[in-house]
Design a protein around this motif. Structure first.
Motif, PDB file in Angstrom:
ATOM      1  N   UNK A  94       0.829  -1.204   0.000  1.00 15.98           N
ATOM      2  CA  UNK A  94       0.000   0.000   0.000  1.00 15.98           C
ATOM      3  C   UNK A  94       0.866   1.259   0.000  1.00 15.98           C
ATOM      4  N   UNK A  95       1.929   1.256   0.819  1.00 15.31           N
ATOM      5  CA  UNK A  95       2.821   2.411   0.864  1.00 15.31           C
ATOM      6  C   UNK A  95       3.519   2.608  -0.475  1.00 15.31           C
ATOM      7  N   UNK A  96       3.945   1.504  -1.091  1.00 18.32           N
ATOM      8  CA  UNK A  96       4.611   1.588  -2.398  1.00 18.32           C
ATOM      9  C   UNK A  96       3.650   2.144  -3.447  1.00 18.32           C
ATOM     10  N   UNK A  97       2.400   1.729  -3.377  1.00 20.07           N
ATOM     11  CA  UNK A  97       1.393   2.229  -4.306  1.00 20.07           C
ATOM     12  C   UNK A  97       1.201   3.731  -4.136  1.00 20.07           C
ATOM     13  N   UNK A  98       1.253   4.210  -2.898  1.00 17.03           N
ATOM     14  CA  UNK A  98       1.137   5.644  -2.659  1.00 17.03           C
ATOM     15  C   UNK A  98       2.254   6.416  -3.325  1.00 17.03           C
TER      16      UNK A  98
END
Length: 403
Positions: free
Chosen positions: A33-37
């Motif tokens: 999720x953080x990488x997607x952000x």
């Protein structure tokens, strides 16, 4: 970087981001999720291709993302994104901006386990990879791609509804013009990418194997057992596509969908002259995909004059030691990299010594960020932890809430 009400986070902040950031933690801890952000703030897209609703944390109406980005001229730029159902808006230094205006400002290249389908997967997977790449390098490419997809949806509706021939012909005229443009752009991107793929694959294979990649437009007949080596100009693409669409009108009516155009073009990889999807070993396929991703970084840098951000989502577990070493050697250069992993043991101590390590874990169903992270084998007793925002629910990496 700050994420608010995004996926599994009510609030997540990461300051002082350096050249290498490693997000470590168990599965479903929120690493992806953080990488997607990061990708949404740089490439303005997500490798998951989600709806806006899927990006917003459960129980919230909107998500907000922000980051400070250093421009080519050294200026610090503040980028903000607001995501809610039905809309996605951006601001640059506090002023509203269309996504098209920001596209290419800081490109990103993402490598996920799903990308391993590039070597053996469908033509659609490969076309999407080319289009995502081209859209970052050229705003015009993105506009052409968007226009073609719109015209294709319209034509398919007309074919299913049995619309009058004159109406369908007028739509075909526009679809052919835009479609020929997209096919030509894709072929150009692949032609520029090809030597980079070959160079990186040559290194990965020790120079003992030869790789090629082929792009065949929908209007040609070709033997999938060997690369299509034809060439065409934009005008030739328009003429050939128009001829194929006109000749195939009845077949399209019978099928109820468009059969010719960029959506039906073929992309194939070959190792020593044989189609990789059918004949390459698993190791050869992984080398192909790794070479493709490294080539993508090189081409984006060549075409935009900018070093893209590299996003690696748990790919180390999918590669053997030799290919992991090759990837680590690449990221030890001057490229800013974010990596997610469940195992820090994949990395050398020298690499981890220069990395910012962020460890994510779940504590009573809540996503936490551990502080004072130590290297493997050096974990202090009673290591402190802090919550990544109040009341953050633990969700899996697809955004579904977990019990």
């Amino acid at each position: 970087m700050r994420l608010e009400s995004f996926r599994s986070y009510d609030r997540f902040e990461l300051d002082d981001i350096g050249a290498l950031t490693v997000l470590d933690g168990e599965n479903a801890a929120g690493k992806t999720n953080a990488l997607e952000g990061v990708q949404l703030l740089t490439a303005l897209s997500s490798f998951r291709h989600p709806t806006a609703r899927q990006l917003v944390a459960w129980g919230h109406d909107a998500a907000r993302l922000s980051a400070r980005i250093e421009g080519d001229d050294g200026r610090l730029l503040e980028v903000d994104a607001a995501l809610k159902e039905g809309s996605r808006t951006y601001r640059l230094n506090g002023k509203p901006r269309r996504a098209a205006e920001l596209r290419g400002m800081l490109p990103a290249v993402c490598f996920t386990p799903d990308d391993l389908e590039l070597a053996k997967g469908s033509n659609g997977v490969k076309r999407t990879a080319l289009d995502d790449m081209g859209s970052q390098m050229s705003r015009n490419y993105h506009a052409v791609r968007r226009d073609y997809e719109k015209m294709l949806r319209q034509k398919n509706r007309l074919l299913k509804d049995g619309a009058p021939a004159a109406f369908r012909a007028s739509v075909d005229d526009v679809l052919v013009a835009v479609g020929a443009h997209l096919t030509a752009k894709r072929a150009d991107v692949l032609a520029r990418l090809r030597p980079y793929v070959q160079d990186y694959y040559r290194t990965l294979s020790g120079g003992v194997e030869r790789v090629d990649v082929s792009y065949a437009p929908s209007w040609v007949s070709w033997d999938a057992e060997r690369p299509w080596e034809g060439a065409f100009t934009l005008e030739e693409a328009r003429s050939e596509l128009a001829r194929a669409v006109e000749a195939g009108t009845q077949r399209e009516l019978d099928r109820g969908r468009a059969l010719w155009g960029p959506h039906a073009d073929a992309v194939a990889f070959f190792v020593d002259g044989r189609n990789a999807a059918q004949f390459a070993s698993q190791g050869q396929q992984r080398s192909l995909v790794l070479a493709f991703k490294l080539a993508e970084v090189a081409l984006v840098r060549e075409m935009t004059g900018q070093q893209p951000v590299l996003l690696l989502d748990d790919v180390m577990s999918e590669l053997d030691a030799r290919r992991r070493d090759a990837l680590v050697e690449f990221i030890e250069g001057d490229i800013q990299t974010f990596i997610t992993t469940t195992n820090l043991g994949y990395f050398s101590k020298s690499l981890l010594d220069r990395a910012r390590i962020v460890r994510l874990r779940k504590d009573e169903g809540v996503t936490c960020v551990e502080t004072d992270v130590a290297l493997p084998g050096e974990m202090p007793e009673g290591q402190a932890a802090r919550r990544a925002g109040d009341g953050v629910r633990a969700v899996d990496d697809e955004g579904d809430e977990r019990p």
